[in-house]
Design an enzyme around this catalytic site. Structure first.
Site, mmCIF file in Angstrom:
data_model
loop_
_atom_site.group_PDB
_atom_site.id
_atom_site.type_symbol
_atom_site.label_atom_id
_atom_site.label_comp_id
_atom_site.label_asym_id
_atom_site.label_seq_id
_atom_site.Cartn_x
_atom_site.Cartn_y
_atom_site.Cartn_z
ATOM 1 N N GLU A 205 0.814 -1.223 0.000
ATOM 2 C CA GLU A 205 0.000 0.000 0.000
ATOM 3 C C GLU A 205 0.844 1.269 0.000
ATOM 4 O OE1 GLU A 205 -3.497 -0.044 -0.135
ATOM 5 O OE2 GLU A 205 -3.184 -2.163 -0.537
ATOM 6 N N PHE A 206 2.034 1.171 -0.600
ATOM 7 C CA PHE A 206 2.958 2.308 -0.688
ATOM 8 C C PHE A 206 3.396 2.806 0.689
ATOM 9 C CE2 PHE A 206 2.453 4.222 -5.237
ATOM 10 C CZ PHE A 206 2.656 2.959 -5.782
#
Length: 475
Positions: A150-151
């Site tokens: 999710e970065f």
């Protein structure tokens, strides 16, 4: 005006749990494996493959004959890739053809799309290594660029990936950290020699969240209009990063999203925008440092922080229990560790979020479990079954307890009468060694013995006598 674009697509489907509220007390799942919704997982994957993975990938493959320099980058979680290989190999074959033609690059992430970084850095690295090996085995390439789940990113995560050999990391272009600067440049980690690519969240969300919104001022979004926005953006490059499910699952085919994707490469090319793989963008000069200290860890969700997964008491309680289980699952290995890793998938925590407004609506859209409280109960029950599985494993292999090494905050501290720490034990073996080496007036104190037995019982399920017997029997 920008001259280049990186199209980055995230592909992930979790291994979902059976919704607890669908079962009566008499027919609840009785073991961890039966808590996994195998049928539901296959049905959902088949739907997403039909609406997105197969259809969108065919559209991208066809674009190769229309736009000579067309390129994209994908990051496919290990849990999804292994299922695609087993259940929908035609999708993998099509991706492999794109790789062979030089138009598809594979980035890597944690194999289980997990929150492993916040449990154990060694586990984080093991999951990334496993992902690299799966990509090599499937596509015959060695990835040079990575992202975290999710970065999620900070300087330390970037340097950990750098130490593993990655040349670049992709994360979110967060306004609060960029200040007056633009995400449309290559940056550098201030602590190590790794470059950082930043997602342009405004242009990305125009597709990801706003494409079907008839109230949006930009509606309808055509490929020609969007390409003109990209071309007019100042900077060296634009990173457009999206969930791949955007194309057919989040926005249904009836919305026109597939036609948008079909024409996007053509219109970008007409506007003079050059396509780059993420690794090729690293050849651009880094303009400045992107400094993200651990206390400012970012992501691409919600407020661009960790609150999507660890923002409320339910999430933190569940995560704390999961973290404690890790060290025992690691000691047992094999199927026990895989079961733990399935429970570390970030989606389980995402479903528990109690966000208001638009963010809450997004969480509700992605959750198949109803409200966040149902999600918490479902996860907690599966976590209990995982605990029983680990307990049974340790009963069968009791010597594995001696391989358990706890993190600092779970260790036992020996203290003198003044309260000063004079020794620390993070395992059964270290505890017994400390008892031999520390002053007897400390070790033999009634208060110390009480807390030793409480620590052993709470974390290892042992008392001091059984711990000594185990050490004797296993060494």
């Amino acid at each position: 005006m920008t001259s280049s674009v990186v199209l980055f697509f995230e592909l992930h489907q979790p291994l979902r749990l059976k919704r607890l509220s669908y079962y009566s007390p008499s027919n609840l799942p009785q073991d961890f494996d039966s808590a996994l919704d195998s049928q539901g997982n296959s049905e959902i994957l088949s739907r997403v493959v039909s609406k997105t993975y197969r259809t969108a990938t065919r559209i991208l493959y066809e674009a190769l004959d229309k736009v000579s320099d067309f390129k994209v980058t994908m990051s496919i979680s290990g849990v999804l890739l292994e299922r695609l290989r087993a259940e929908h190999p035609d999708v993998v074959d099509l991706m492999r053809k794109m790789v062979e033609r030089g138009s598809l690059e594979l980035a890597v992430q944690t194999y289980y799309h997990s929150l492993a970084w916040f449990v154990d850095r060694g586990e984080f690295m093991e999951q990334v290594k496993a992902q690299v090996e799966l990509v090599k085995e499937t596509f015959g390439v060695n990835p040079s660029i990575a992202e975290n789940t999710e970065f999620i990113y900070n300087n330390d995560i970037g340097c950990a990936l750098c130490n593993m050999g990655f040349k670049g990391v992709i994360t979110e272009g967060v306004d609060g950290l960029l200040g007056w600067r633009s995400p449309n440049y290559v940056y550098r980690n201030p602590l190590c020699d790794v470059k950082v690519l930043l997602r342009n969240y405004r242009l990305s969300d125009d597709i990801g969240f706003r494409f079907s919104n008839r109230q949006w001022v930009g509606y309808p979004l055509t490929a020609d209009k969007y390409a003109s926005w990209v071309a007019a953006s100042p900077g060296d490059l634009v990173v457009v990063a999206l969930d791949y499910e955007t194309f057919g699952e989040h926005h249904w085919p009836e919305s026109g999203i597939h036609e948008f994707l079909r024409w996007l490469p053509i219109e970008l090319s007409r506007k003079g925008v050059k396509f780059l793989k993420a690794s090729e963008a690293l050849n651009l000069e880094a303009k400045d440092y992107f400094d993200v200290p651990p206390w400012s860890t970012i992501s691409w969700a919600d407020e661009r922080d960790l609150s999507a997964w660890l923002g409320n008491g339910m999430q933190r309680k569940a995560f704390d229990t999961l973290r404690r289980y890790y060290y025992f699952a690691k000691a047992l290995g094999g199927d026990y560790l895989r079961a733990w890793r399935i429970m570390s998938i970030s989606d389980h925590f995402y479903y528990m979020a109690t966000k208001p407004g638009g963010e809450g609506e997004v969480h509700a859209y992605f959750s198949y479990l109803g409200d966040p409280y149902d999600s918490f109960l479902t996860y907690s029950y599966a976590l209990e079954l995982l605990g029983l599985k680990l307990k049974e494993g340790l009963r069968r292999s009791p010597c594995a307890l001696l391989r358990v090494k706890l993190p600092g905050d779970l260790c036992f501290n020996f203290r003198d009468k003044a309260g000063n720490v004079i020794g620390t034990a993070c395992s059964v073996g270290e505890l017994l060694q400390a008892e031999q080496s520390l002053p007897k007036e400390v070790v033999n104190a009634a208060e110390t013995n009480y807390y030793i037995n409480k620590w052993l019982q709470d974390l290892f399920g042992l008392d001091a006598e059984r711990a000594r017997h185990l050490m004797s029997a296993c060494t």
